[in-house]
Design a protein around this motif. Structure first.
Motif: not given
Length: 211
Positions: A90, A99-100, A143, A148, A151, A208-209
């Motif tokens: 990250q 999602e993070y 990912m 994602k 990002y 994102m997912i």
């Protein structure tokens, strides 16, 4: 090549003492096949275990000392150190949510990527020429969507690009950041889901997912 490198009893017949020497033997066999086809072998820095081939290019992802050692022996290297170029980690704080979540150790802020010096210390000017460049590594097993990946990669990929051609004494993070901010409208127009300074995604509705 399968027969050449992996025949039964190869370990004993060649007096190989351990797995590292067996690995080195196999790598040399692979390189022989590669060079016979007019190509040059590139391998992660584990290929030095048991003896590094004089013609192999080394992808250095561990400590810089490995690069210095390889260069002193006459090898060329590509720098992709884990602590500053692995974009599976990250960039910094982010919103809460599945999602993070990434199973990837500590963070690598934008400035740390930008400040990375791809030239290991202790080299002569001539030896520095054996650093072929840098690489950002981004394994995608965590990912599942393009949003994602974007990002995680942007905007740090801009920093990677610049450090690849900018001498260390000419880098200026404040100046870089100002120029980067001017590019963000273009990213917005392309719907690129980059990480904003606050940690929020630039495209809040992007998936994102995988659902």
């Amino acid at each position: 090549m399968e027969k050449l490198c992996n025949s039964p009893g190869r370990h004993e017949k060649n007096g190989l003492k351990n797995e590292q020497e067996l690995q080195s033997y196999f790598i040399h066999c692979v390189e022989k096949s590669v060079r016979a086809r007019g190509r040059q072998m590139i391998g992660w820095d584990e290929i030095r275990e048991g003896g590094l081939s004089k013609t192999a290019i080394v992808m250095v992802w561990h400590q810089p000392g490995i690069a210095r050692e390889a260069i002193k022996k006459g090898n060329k290297v590509i720098m992709t150190p884990f602590e500053s170029t692995y974009l599976i980690r990250q960039e910094g704080p982010h919103p809460e949510g599945p999602e993070y979540e990434m199973a990837t150790f500590s963070t690598i802020p934008l400035q740390k990527v930008y400040n990375m010096n791809p030239i290991p210390s202790g080299l002569t000017r001539e030896e520095e020429k054996n650093v072929l460049g840098v690489q950002a590594s981004c394994w995608s097993e965590y990912m599942t969507t393009l949003a994602k990946w974007q990002y995680m990669v942007f905007p740090r990929m801009f920093a990677m690009a610049e450090l690849g051609w900018t001498p260390a004494d000419r880098k200026n993070f404040t100046d870089f950041k100002e120029r980067l901010d001017k590019h963000k409208p273009f990213l917005d127009a392309l719907k690129i889901n980059y990480r904003t300074d606050s940690g929020e995604p630039a495209q809040p509705d992007a998936k994102m997912i995988r659902e």
